[in-house]
Design a protein around this motif. Structure first.
Motif, mmCIF file in Angstrom:
data_model
loop_
_atom_site.group_PDB
_atom_site.id
_atom_site.type_symbol
_atom_site.label_atom_id
_atom_site.label_comp_id
_atom_site.label_asym_id
_atom_site.label_seq_id
_atom_site.Cartn_x
_atom_site.Cartn_y
_atom_site.Cartn_z
ATOM 1 N N ILE A 1 -7.405 11.186 -7.535
ATOM 2 C CA ILE A 1 -6.051 10.705 -7.217
ATOM 3 C C ILE A 1 -5.796 10.991 -5.771
ATOM 4 O O ILE A 1 -5.346 10.237 -4.668
ATOM 5 C CB ILE A 1 -4.874 11.088 -8.006
ATOM 6 N N GLU A 2 -6.320 12.365 -5.129
ATOM 7 C CA GLU A 2 -6.047 12.571 -4.031
ATOM 8 C C GLU A 2 -7.171 11.689 -2.896
ATOM 9 O O GLU A 2 -6.687 11.405 -1.968
ATOM 10 C CB GLU A 2 -6.755 14.162 -3.700
ATOM 11 N N GLN A 3 -8.085 11.444 -3.437
ATOM 12 C CA GLN A 3 -8.893 10.501 -2.707
ATOM 13 C C GLN A 3 -8.106 8.910 -2.600
ATOM 14 O O GLN A 3 -8.389 8.606 -1.360
ATOM 15 C CB GLN A 3 -10.255 10.254 -3.459
ATOM 16 N N CYS A 4 -7.549 8.630 -3.799
ATOM 17 C CA CYS A 4 -7.044 7.273 -3.419
ATOM 18 C C CYS A 4 -5.852 7.472 -2.578
ATOM 19 O O CYS A 4 -5.715 6.475 -1.587
ATOM 20 C CB CYS A 4 -6.455 7.091 -4.930
ATOM 21 N N ILE A 5 -5.193 8.562 -2.456
ATOM 22 C CA ILE A 5 -4.075 8.609 -1.344
ATOM 23 C C ILE A 5 -4.549 8.664 -0.157
ATOM 24 O O ILE A 5 -4.136 7.853 0.711
ATOM 25 C CB ILE A 5 -3.251 9.844 -1.752
ATOM 26 N N LYS A 6 -5.756 9.326 0.092
ATOM 27 C CA LYS A 6 -6.329 9.201 1.561
ATOM 28 C C LYS A 6 -6.779 7.910 1.785
ATOM 29 O O LYS A 6 -6.836 7.458 2.735
ATOM 30 C CB LYS A 6 -7.357 10.219 1.408
ATOM 31 N N GLU A 7 -7.319 7.121 0.859
ATOM 32 C CA GLU A 7 -7.865 5.568 1.059
ATOM 33 C C GLU A 7 -6.595 4.736 1.235
ATOM 34 O O GLU A 7 -6.686 4.011 2.224
ATOM 35 C CB GLU A 7 -8.427 5.027 -0.013
ATOM 36 N N THR B 1 0.635 -1.068 0.134
ATOM 37 C CA THR B 1 0.073 0.115 -0.155
ATOM 38 C C THR B 1 0.829 1.166 0.265
ATOM 39 O O THR B 1 0.508 2.263 -0.662
ATOM 40 C CB THR B 1 -0.882 0.016 1.440
ATOM 41 N N LYS B 2 2.024 1.239 0.828
ATOM 42 C CA LYS B 2 3.006 2.330 0.519
ATOM 43 C C LYS B 2 3.466 2.644 -0.775
ATOM 44 O O LYS B 2 3.724 3.807 -1.005
ATOM 45 C CB LYS B 2 3.938 2.210 1.489
ATOM 46 N N VAL B 3 3.886 1.503 -1.353
ATOM 47 C CA VAL B 3 4.138 1.495 -2.794
ATOM 48 C C VAL B 3 3.256 1.886 -3.584
ATOM 49 O O VAL B 3 3.604 3.024 -4.492
ATOM 50 C CB VAL B 3 4.759 0.134 -3.180
ATOM 51 N N ALA B 4 1.965 1.722 -3.447
ATOM 52 C CA ALA B 4 1.025 2.266 -4.495
ATOM 53 C C ALA B 4 0.665 3.892 -4.050
ATOM 54 O O ALA B 4 0.485 4.431 -5.114
ATOM 55 C CB ALA B 4 -0.424 1.285 -3.992
ATOM 56 N N LYS B 5 0.841 4.283 -2.928
ATOM 57 C CA LYS B 5 0.746 5.414 -2.505
ATOM 58 C C LYS B 5 1.772 6.343 -3.217
ATOM 59 O O LYS B 5 1.481 7.365 -3.585
ATOM 60 C CB LYS B 5 0.810 5.747 -1.092
ATOM 61 N N VAL B 6 3.105 5.833 -3.133
ATOM 62 C CA VAL B 6 4.089 6.664 -4.023
ATOM 63 C C VAL B 6 3.759 6.680 -5.363
ATOM 64 O O VAL B 6 3.986 7.713 -5.870
ATOM 65 C CB VAL B 6 5.539 6.011 -3.640
ATOM 66 N N VAL B 7 3.260 5.662 -5.962
ATOM 67 C CA VAL B 7 2.837 5.445 -7.255
ATOM 68 C C VAL B 7 1.899 6.792 -7.747
ATOM 69 O O VAL B 7 1.634 7.365 -8.555
ATOM 70 C CB VAL B 7 2.431 4.246 -7.806
ATOM 71 N N ALA B 8 0.740 6.703 -6.551
ATOM 72 C CA ALA B 8 -0.218 7.545 -6.822
ATOM 73 C C ALA B 8 0.099 9.114 -6.639
ATOM 74 O O ALA B 8 -0.412 9.808 -7.439
ATOM 75 C CB ALA B 8 -1.361 7.086 -5.626
ATOM 76 N N GLY C 1 -15.740 8.913 -14.817
ATOM 77 C CA GLY C 1 -15.614 8.634 -16.149
ATOM 78 C C GLY C 1 -14.257 8.753 -16.716
ATOM 79 O O GLY C 1 -14.102 8.569 -18.085
ATOM 80 N N LYS C 2 -13.192 8.664 -16.034
ATOM 81 C CA LYS C 2 -11.781 8.917 -16.166
ATOM 82 C C LYS C 2 -11.254 7.533 -15.898
ATOM 83 O O LYS C 2 -11.942 6.286 -15.369
ATOM 84 C CB LYS C 2 -11.148 9.699 -15.256
ATOM 85 N N THR C 3 -10.145 7.359 -16.739
ATOM 86 C CA THR C 3 -9.436 5.845 -16.535
ATOM 87 C C THR C 3 -8.574 6.093 -15.349
ATOM 88 O O THR C 3 -7.779 7.013 -15.202
ATOM 89 C CB THR C 3 -8.501 5.746 -17.749
ATOM 90 N N ASN C 4 -8.378 4.976 -14.577
ATOM 91 C CA ASN C 4 -7.751 5.032 -13.331
ATOM 92 C C ASN C 4 -6.318 4.568 -13.757
ATOM 93 O O ASN C 4 -5.922 3.556 -13.918
ATOM 94 C CB ASN C 4 -8.341 3.905 -12.134
ATOM 95 N N PRO C 5 -5.351 5.621 -13.443
ATOM 96 C CA PRO C 5 -4.091 5.195 -13.792
ATOM 97 C C PRO C 5 -3.152 4.455 -12.750
ATOM 98 O O PRO C 5 -2.169 3.938 -13.374
ATOM 99 C CB PRO C 5 -3.371 6.879 -13.798
ATOM 100 N N ILE C 6 -3.738 3.967 -11.959
ATOM 101 C CA ILE C 6 -3.278 3.180 -10.923
ATOM 102 C C ILE C 6 -3.954 1.856 -10.686
ATOM 103 O O ILE C 6 -4.277 1.306 -9.528
ATOM 104 C CB ILE C 6 -2.993 3.863 -9.493
ATOM 105 N N ALA C 7 -4.921 1.647 -11.550
ATOM 106 C CA ALA C 7 -5.936 0.431 -11.712
ATOM 107 C C ALA C 7 -5.127 -0.824 -11.247
ATOM 108 O O ALA C 7 -5.482 -1.698 -10.434
ATOM 109 C CB ALA C 7 -6.683 0.346 -12.909
ATOM 110 N N LYS C 8 -3.804 -1.012 -11.673
ATOM 111 C CA LYS C 8 -2.921 -2.407 -11.624
ATOM 112 C C LYS C 8 -2.806 -2.459 -10.131
ATOM 113 O O LYS C 8 -2.800 -3.466 -9.387
ATOM 114 C CB LYS C 8 -1.745 -2.195 -12.620
ATOM 115 N N SER C 9 -2.455 -1.303 -9.478
ATOM 116 C CA SER C 9 -2.018 -1.289 -7.935
ATOM 117 C C SER C 9 -3.246 -1.466 -7.333
ATOM 118 O O SER C 9 -3.095 -2.302 -6.178
ATOM 119 C CB SER C 9 -1.451 0.255 -7.726
ATOM 120 N N THR C 10 -4.240 -0.862 -7.392
ATOM 121 C CA THR C 10 -5.553 -1.232 -6.621
ATOM 122 C C THR C 10 -5.979 -2.541 -6.771
ATOM 123 O O THR C 10 -6.671 -3.304 -5.934
ATOM 124 C CB THR C 10 -6.643 -0.171 -7.067
#
Length: 159
Positions: A81-87, A65-72, A132-141
């Motif tokens: 993306i800000e919401q993902c970082i909070k999550e 999760t820390k790695v995914a946060k850095v990617v985000a 309606g946007k593409t999630n740029p970190i979909a693989k991470s999530t």
């Protein structure tokens, strides 16, 4: 039939022992019914009991999760993306609480907080779907959801 050549028997015995020990060393049995056996085996590796596998899973989930946060954080700024970082921050906190519950033998806490991390990762994805946007970190999530899914599976083995 009598074996005149014991070499054949010893090779068969040796092969059987190697197969059994190799399976045991890779956590055979723990991941057999896992929702994602490949992810499960990567976490369980040589652990043979659900408790130590669950501890390893919690530590892996925090790290990933820390790695995914850095990617985000490297993505273009957006409300999603800000919401993902909070999550991700919440998921790290939840997993730490789950680890404390595990070490204290309180498995319902572990189950509750591992499930909460799954919801957080899914919420990150749903924010992108709503916009309606593409999630740029979909693989991470997706990877994090898979790890948390294995965590939920391992918790059931503890109870």
């Amino acid at each position: 039939m009598v074996f005149k050549d014991y070499t054949f028997f010893s090779y068969v015995f040796l092969a059987t022992v190697i197969i059994l020990f190799t399976g045991h060393a890779h956590g055979a049995g723990l991941c057999d019914n896992s929702p994602n056996t490949q992810v499960c085996y990567s976490i369980v590796y040589n652990r043979t009991d659900p408790y130590s596998a669950s501890v390893a899973l919690c530590n892996k989930l925090i790290y990933e999760t820390k790695v995914a946060k850095v990617v985000a954080q490297k993505q273009a700024k957006s409300p999603e993306i800000e919401q993902c970082i909070k999550e991700f921050d919440s998921s790290i906190s939840y997993t730490k609480v789950a680890l404390v519950g595990l070490r204290g033998g309180h498995y319902p806490t572990l189950q509750e907080f591992i499930s909460a991390t799954q919801v957080n990762y899914q919420y990150c994805d749903s924010q992108y779907q709503k916009s309606g946007k593409t999630n740029p970190i979909a693989k991470s999530t997706k990877h994090l959801e898979d790890i948390a899914g294995v965590g939920a599976y391992l918790v059931n083995l503890l109870q």
